[in-house]
Design a protein around this motif. Structure first.
Motif, PDB file in Angstrom:
ATOM      1  N   PRO A 233     -54.003  -6.605 -82.571  1.00 35.66           N
ATOM      2  CA  PRO A 233     -53.266  -7.700 -81.744  1.00 35.66           C
ATOM      3  C   PRO A 233     -52.572  -8.633 -82.459  1.00 35.66           C
ATOM      4  CG  PRO A 233     -55.509  -7.456 -81.052  1.00 35.66           C
ATOM      5  CD  PRO A 233     -55.357  -6.515 -82.225  1.00 35.66           C
ATOM      6  N   LEU A 234     -53.125  -9.086 -83.552  1.00 33.37           N
ATOM      7  CA  LEU A 234     -52.236 -10.048 -84.426  1.00 33.37           C
ATOM      8  C   LEU A 234     -50.893  -9.405 -85.115  1.00 33.37           C
ATOM      9  CD1 LEU A 234     -55.028 -12.147 -86.407  1.00 33.37           C
ATOM     10  CD2 LEU A 234     -53.706 -12.992 -84.714  1.00 33.37           C
ATOM     11  N   THR A 235     -50.922  -8.148 -85.497  1.00 30.68           N
ATOM     12  CA  THR A 235     -49.652  -7.740 -85.918  1.00 30.68           C
ATOM     13  C   THR A 235     -48.797  -7.216 -84.585  1.00 30.68           C
ATOM     14  OG1 THR A 235     -50.884  -5.447 -85.655  1.00 30.68           O
ATOM     15  CG2 THR A 235     -50.739  -6.409 -87.880  1.00 30.68           C
ATOM     16  N   LYS A 236     -49.381  -6.884 -83.712  1.00 35.32           N
ATOM     17  CA  LYS A 236     -48.337  -6.853 -82.535  1.00 35.32           C
ATOM     18  C   LYS A 236     -47.791  -8.162 -81.908  1.00 35.32           C
ATOM     19  CE  LYS A 236     -50.616  -2.793 -80.266  1.00 35.32           C
ATOM     20  NZ  LYS A 236     -51.558  -2.304 -79.185  1.00 35.32           N
ATOM     21  N   LEU A 237     -48.673  -9.165 -81.990  1.00 32.26           N
ATOM     22  CA  LEU A 237     -48.009 -10.415 -81.703  1.00 32.26           C
ATOM     23  C   LEU A 237     -47.128 -10.886 -82.612  1.00 32.26           C
ATOM     24  CD1 LEU A 237     -48.406 -12.996 -79.962  1.00 32.26           C
ATOM     25  CD2 LEU A 237     -49.928 -13.784 -81.582  1.00 32.26           C
ATOM     26  N   GLY A 238     -47.075 -10.641 -83.794  1.00 34.79           N
ATOM     27  CA  GLY A 238     -46.107 -10.953 -85.012  1.00 34.79           C
ATOM     28  C   GLY A 238     -44.996 -10.218 -84.832  1.00 34.79           C
ATOM     29  N   GLN A 239     -45.088  -8.931 -84.616  1.00 32.44           N
ATOM     30  CA  GLN A 239     -43.939  -8.096 -84.343  1.00 32.44           C
ATOM     31  C   GLN A 239     -43.025  -8.548 -83.161  1.00 32.44           C
ATOM     32  OE1 GLN A 239     -45.445  -4.287 -83.980  1.00 32.44           O
ATOM     33  NE2 GLN A 239     -45.607  -3.897 -86.203  1.00 32.44           N
TER      34      GLN A 239
END
Length: 144
Positions: free
Chosen positions: A118-124
């Motif tokens: 979820p954090l990587t998707k949010l950052g992307q």
């Protein structure tokens, strides 16, 4: 305080005098002179030369944490040793190792699934939206 004076102090302090026994006057005078010089040294030099008092007062220091909690440490060590021996005897066939591997894999998969992805998707998404905009703040908003 030299060694002769220290020997005299120890001799007079350890000597138990009876009522009929007398101490020579010169020994008492030497003893008082020795104590006076030791007190003057302690006053003048301070804590650096306090080894004379530190040896006699070391038994009055507060106990260390190992001295204070020795029983608890001993009992916890014995309990830990007993538990490890029990586990070693019970799971000799390797099932404990398999359980540890399974637990490690399960925890890493859940952390990856619920935190990292979820954090990587949010950052992307955040960086894609910033890249798509020509200006982050419009000129009108900036002027206001």
């Amino acid at each position: 305080v030299d060694s002769k004076q220290e020997n005299l102090i120890h001799h007079l302090m350890n000597k138990q005098l009876s009522c009929d026994e007398s101490v020579p006057v010169e020994d008492i005078g030497t003893l008082f002179a020795t104590f006076d010089s030791a007190v003057e040294k302690l006053i003048l030099v301070g804590k650096n030369e306090s080894h004379l008092l530190s040896t006699s007062l070391s038994r009055f220091r507060p106990p260390s944490k190992y001295e204070k909690y020795w029983l608890r440490t001993l009992l916890l060590s014995a309990a830990g040793l007993y538990c490890s021996a029990f586990l070693w005897a019970r799971y000799r066939d390797g099932s404990l190792q398999q359980a540890v591997i399974f637990g490690t894999e399960y925890i890493t998969s859940k952390v990856k699934e619920h935190i990292i992805e979820p954090l990587t998707k949010l950052g992307q998404e955040l960086f894609e939206s910033i890249r798509k905009r020509e200006e982050i703040v419009s000129r009108e908003d900036l002027e206001q």
